[in-house]
Design an enzyme around this catalytic site. Structure first.
Site, PDB file in Angstrom:
ATOM      1  N   GLU A  70      -6.152   6.898  -1.270  1.00 35.60           N
ATOM      2  CA  GLU A  70      -5.993   5.713  -0.425  1.00 35.60           C
ATOM      3  C   GLU A  70      -6.633   4.489  -1.075  1.00 35.60           C
ATOM      4  OE1 GLU A  70      -4.252   5.401   2.348  1.00 35.60           O
ATOM      5  OE2 GLU A  70      -3.617   7.495   2.197  1.00 35.60           O
ATOM      6  N   HIS A 103       0.831  -1.211   0.000  1.00 32.45           N
ATOM      7  CA  HIS A 103       0.000   0.000   0.000  1.00 32.45           C
ATOM      8  C   HIS A 103       0.861   1.254   0.000  1.00 32.45           C
ATOM      9  CE1 HIS A 103      -3.301   2.716   1.244  1.00 32.45           C
ATOM     10  NE2 HIS A 103      -2.385   3.255   2.035  1.00 32.45           N
ATOM     11  N   GLU A 104       1.905   1.288   0.824  1.00 27.63           N
ATOM     12  CA  GLU A 104       2.747   2.478   0.906  1.00 27.63           C
ATOM     13  C   GLU A 104       3.558   2.684  -0.375  1.00 27.63           C
ATOM     14  OE1 GLU A 104       2.269   4.515   3.182  1.00 27.63           O
ATOM     15  OE2 GLU A 104       1.053   3.228   4.464  1.00 27.63           O
ATOM     16  N   HIS A 124       1.603   4.380  -3.190  1.00 27.60           N
ATOM     17  CA  HIS A 124       1.502   5.844  -3.185  1.00 27.60           C
ATOM     18  C   HIS A 124       2.603   6.451  -4.056  1.00 27.60           C
ATOM     19  CE1 HIS A 124      -1.804   6.580  -0.469  1.00 27.60           C
ATOM     20  NE2 HIS A 124      -1.270   5.825   0.479  1.00 27.60           N
TER      21      HIS A 124
END
Length: 376
Positions: free
Chosen positions: A278, A213-214, A217
């Protein structure tokens, strides 16, 4: 013993209020002439200037702005030429916005971004500087021989090849704080993971959910998007306020801030944009962990545990419309919808990310800008 300093000839006399209290034994044989000055001053520099020189400088002082320049500032935005110029600037900003708009593959939304990764290195926060700041605040980092650091590194070694950013200089920092379940990545590739979220993950598949997920970004250049939006919003709003004139415009800008106008802007634009970012990172991270041969089913279990932890720590859940992140329930629902696609990628993956890697496809789609329906 304190010895008073005798005045030299030509030195400016001290004010009585500034003289130190002296003991009777410290009084010199020759008395000091005391003169009360009419100009009180607390600045040591001005106490050393003779009175005549001070008055001369005061008489020769000139205003910072001449009357002509002051009148020019007062008329900014009030004349016809100025208003036409401001309207042209606003129109140019609108054209510039649409010329640099992109359609995001995951959510289908249109976003504005004109900053490349090279420009982001200049305007963004450096990971090295952030590490130094944390060390000054007393934050402790896990050494490289720590098992938590080794676990994060092992997951990163499998996620980076499928991220499409293998050429980036990735650096891992594990912050020793068991009470914080958080992780984040800077645009220049510094990965910060709190030990609390490592404990919450429990296994490498759940940790791949967090790290994927990070990294997502950075894949989607969300930092550049937020910075681009902030720059164009400030320029456009400033130009609109100047339509009322310089002083009235500054007054309106102050009233806009004091009456909560920034919060209205955040509620209408900033927060929805953050929540969509997100959601995009959740989707990209899920597909990336599947392509890296991590079981995507563990992502749902991780967010279920996160939901329990947050409800226990806060006692309540922040309404989604007031948060920068989707609610845990919304995330679990979305991940459940995407899970069949992720399972197919997991079963067909070679664990190294081939030509069909989702991160590479995403970045290629965002490399094309679209203006009036025409890609360029």
């Amino acid at each position: 013993m304190f010895r008073p300093r005798l005045m030299h000839r030509g030195a400016a006399p001290r004010s009585i209020s500034n003289l130190p209290l002296l003991r009777s034994t410290a009084v010199p044989k020759r008395p000091i002439a005391l003169v009360q000055r009419s100009r009180p001053s607390t600045c040591r520099y001005y106490r050393q200037i003779p009175e005549e020189e001070y008055r001369r400088r005061l008489a020769e002082a000139r205003p910072l702005l001449s009357n002509r320049r002051a009148k020019t500032l007062e008329t900014i935005g009030t004349t016809k030429q100025h208003r036409i110029f401001i309207l042209v600037c606003v129109a140019a900003a609108v054209v510039f916005y649409f010329a640099n708009s992109q359609k995001v593959p995951v959510t289908g939304r249109r976003r504005f971004n004109f900053l490349s990764e090279d420009w982001l290195k200049i305007f963004g926060v450096s990971g090295d500087a952030y590490v130094q700041e944390l060390r000054r605040e007393g934050v402790q980092f896990a050494p490289k021989y720590d098992w938590r650091y080794a676990r994060v590194m092992s997951v990163m070694q499998r996620l980076v090849p499928v991220s499409g950013q293998a050429d980036k200089d990735w650096k891992v920092h594990v912050i020793l704080d068991d009470g914080a379940a958080n992780a984040f990545v800077t645009p220049d590739g510094h990965v910060f993971v709190f030990s609390g979220i490592i404990n919450l993950c429990g296994n490498i598949d759940s940790l791949a959910t967090v790290l994927g997920h990070e990294i997502a970004h950075n894949v989607a250049t969300h930092s550049a998007e937020r910075l681009s939006a902030a720059i164009i919003a400030n320029l456009t709003s400033g130009s609109l306020f100047l339509l009322f004139g310089l002083l009235p415009g500054l007054t309106l800008a102050g009233l806009w801030t004091l009456t909560g106008g920034r919060y209205v802007q955040s509620l209408i634009y900033d927060l929805p944009m953050n929540r969509k970012q997100e959601t995009e990172a959740d989707y990209i991270g899920l597909m990336m962990m599947a392509e890296a041969c991590y079981d995507p089913r563990h992502s749902i279990g991780f967010w279920e545990r996160m939901k329990v932890v947050q409800s226990q720590s806060r006692g309540y859940e922040v309404p989604e419309m007031l948060s920068t992140h989707p609610s845990d329930g919304s995330r679990i629902e979305k991940l459940t919808q995407w899970l069949p696609e992720a399972m197919e990628k997991w079963q067909a993956s070679d664990c190294h990310g081939g030509q069909g890697a989702i991160a590479r496809q995403f970045r290629e789609a965002l490399s094309h800008r679209r203006f009036m329906g025409v890609a360029w």
